[in-house]
Design a protein around this motif. Structure first.
Motif, PDB file in Angstrom:
ATOM      1  N   ALA A   1     -14.423   4.333  -1.141  1.00  0.00           N
ATOM      2  CA  ALA A   1     -15.818   3.857  -1.324  1.00  0.00           C
ATOM      3  C   ALA A   1     -16.232   3.301  -2.730  1.00  0.00           C
ATOM      4  O   ALA A   1     -17.082   2.285  -2.741  1.00  0.00           O
ATOM      5  N   MET A   2     -15.492   3.810  -3.960  1.00  0.00           N
ATOM      6  CA  MET A   2     -15.871   3.472  -4.862  1.00  0.00           C
ATOM      7  C   MET A   2     -15.131   2.147  -5.498  1.00  0.00           C
ATOM      8  O   MET A   2     -15.365   1.454  -6.390  1.00  0.00           O
ATOM      9  N   GLY A   3     -14.313   1.920  -4.443  1.00  0.00           N
ATOM     10  CA  GLY A   3     -13.597   0.412  -4.794  1.00  0.00           C
ATOM     11  C   GLY A   3     -12.214   0.559  -5.223  1.00  0.00           C
ATOM     12  O   GLY A   3     -11.793  -0.629  -5.714  1.00  0.00           O
TER      13      GLY A   3
ATOM     14  N   VAL B   1      -7.220  -2.413  -6.985  1.00  0.00           N
ATOM     15  CA  VAL B   1      -5.757  -2.574  -6.980  1.00  0.00           C
ATOM     16  C   VAL B   1      -5.193  -3.727  -6.418  1.00  0.00           C
ATOM     17  O   VAL B   1      -4.475  -4.479  -6.822  1.00  0.00           O
ATOM     18  N   GLY B   2      -5.936  -4.009  -5.219  1.00  0.00           N
ATOM     19  CA  GLY B   2      -5.356  -5.249  -4.397  1.00  0.00           C
ATOM     20  C   GLY B   2      -5.859  -6.367  -5.272  1.00  0.00           C
ATOM     21  O   GLY B   2      -5.020  -7.462  -5.384  1.00  0.00           O
ATOM     22  N   ASP B   3      -6.994  -6.385  -5.916  1.00  0.00           N
ATOM     23  CA  ASP B   3      -7.489  -7.661  -6.584  1.00  0.00           C
ATOM     24  C   ASP B   3      -6.445  -7.783  -7.925  1.00  0.00           C
ATOM     25  O   ASP B   3      -6.073  -9.037  -8.418  1.00  0.00           O
ATOM     26  N   ASN B   4      -6.151  -6.664  -8.504  1.00  0.00           N
ATOM     27  CA  ASN B   4      -5.375  -6.892  -9.553  1.00  0.00           C
ATOM     28  C   ASN B   4      -3.953  -7.311  -9.394  1.00  0.00           C
ATOM     29  O   ASN B   4      -3.221  -7.802 -10.278  1.00  0.00           O
ATOM     30  N   HIS B   5      -3.541  -7.219  -8.088  1.00  0.00           N
ATOM     31  CA  HIS B   5      -2.045  -7.500  -7.859  1.00  0.00           C
ATOM     32  C   HIS B   5      -1.864  -9.034  -7.982  1.00  0.00           C
ATOM     33  O   HIS B   5      -0.949  -9.478  -8.653  1.00  0.00           O
ATOM     34  N   ALA B   6      -2.949  -9.756  -7.642  1.00  0.00           N
ATOM     35  CA  ALA B   6      -2.917 -11.094  -7.825  1.00  0.00           C
ATOM     36  C   ALA B   6      -3.055 -11.673  -9.251  1.00  0.00           C
ATOM     37  O   ALA B   6      -2.305 -12.448 -10.033  1.00  0.00           O
ATOM     38  N   ILE B   7      -3.714 -10.886  -9.781  1.00  0.00           N
ATOM     39  CA  ILE B   7      -3.897 -11.235 -11.393  1.00  0.00           C
ATOM     40  C   ILE B   7      -2.840 -10.782 -12.051  1.00  0.00           C
ATOM     41  O   ILE B   7      -2.441 -11.660 -13.094  1.00  0.00           O
TER      42      ILE B   7
END
Length: 274
Positions: free
Chosen positions: A220-222, A227-233
């Motif tokens: 809920a805090m994201g 983690v998923g967004d950072n995968h691509a970055i």
């Protein structure tokens, strides 16, 4: 899993002790080691006789992170290649994070980079007074793979560690809330055993639902989204072309990882001295 080379499992009463054992490489996380660890986590998760899991390294290191020499040897370079490779790394760390029973990390010595992320994924951490934590990979042009740190120690401390690549000692790690307990080296196993036995007094279904509630709170805090967004970055970051990254990679290939790390650390020696 009796044929596992790098991971050892010992079930004592209601606690599964999982030990990472690749001492000659300071428990660097190779592809083979991670595959074994993932399989053993599956075994203990399904074993209803196990209520608590302990993840431990060796005396000199919990783990110094992903096996950089292996990555160089495999020729991982493009964003697409990095994305595929990082997927397995993230999956392992998040498997620890989401295991359906409590995981205690027992840390001695170096706990760095991907090894630090693996430790941060544990529900509780007990470390020796000589433990060192950090994600120094930024110093040669890499970055955090599983972005857990902001959720554990807050924005400012995370920013400093991930911008500088500094390591922190056990005392500072406890101040920041990264670890629960700091103990003398010789007391680590006994302290963890006592903590695990205390947790194991709680019925397994209650532990499972409590763990589920806690992981959902972080969802809920994201946390999972971050983690998923950072995968691509991270895939783009690792494939970025910089003189420092090129020099480091060339040194690993030509002179070995030890020489490359010495070159990396020498660049920061003056700054670290002040």
């Amino acid at each position: 899993m009796s044929d596992a080379e790098f991971i050892h499992l010992d079930i004592r009463r209601q606690t599964a002790w999982i030990r990472i054992d690749r001492p000659q490489k300071l428990n660097a996380l190779s592809v083979e080691l991670m595959r074994e660890l993932s399989a053993i986590l599956d075994v203990v998760e399904k074993n209803d006789d196990v209520r608590v899991v302990v993840l431990q390294g060796g005396e000199r290191a919990f783990s110094v992170g992903y096996d950089i020499a292996q990555e160089v040897e495999m020729g991982v370079s493009t964003a697409e290649q990095w994305y595929g490779g990082l997927e397995a790394n993230i999956a392992l760390t998040m498997k620890v994070w989401g295991l359906n029973k409590p995981v205690i990390g027992a840390v001695s010595g170096w706990c760095l980079a991907g090894g630090c992320e693996l430790a941060m994924a544990c529900d509780l951490l007990v470390c020796t007074d000589d433990a060192q934590f950090g994600e120094p990979e930024i110093r040669f042009g890499s970055g955090p793979v599983t972005l857990l740190m902001p959720f554990l120690i807050g924005q400012k401390a995370t920013n400093e560690l991930l911008f500088t690549g500094d390591t922190i000692d056990a005392g500072r790690a406890k101040e920041l809330g990264l670890v629960n307990h700091v103990v003398p080296h010789e007391d680590l196993e006994a302290h963890v055993e006592k903590l695990a036995a205390k947790i194991a007094l709680t019925p397994l279904p209650i532990l499972r639902y409590t763990k589920r509630a806690l992981t959902r709170a972080y969802t809920a805090m994201g946390l999972q989204a971050a983690v998923g967004d950072n995968h691509a970055i991270a895939a783009v970051l690792n494939s970025a072309s910089t003189p420092e990254r090129s020099e480091f990679t060339e040194l690993v290939a030509s002179k070995g990882l030890k020489a490359a790390l010495a070159w990396r650390d020498a660049r920061f020696a003056t700054a670290d001295a002040h």
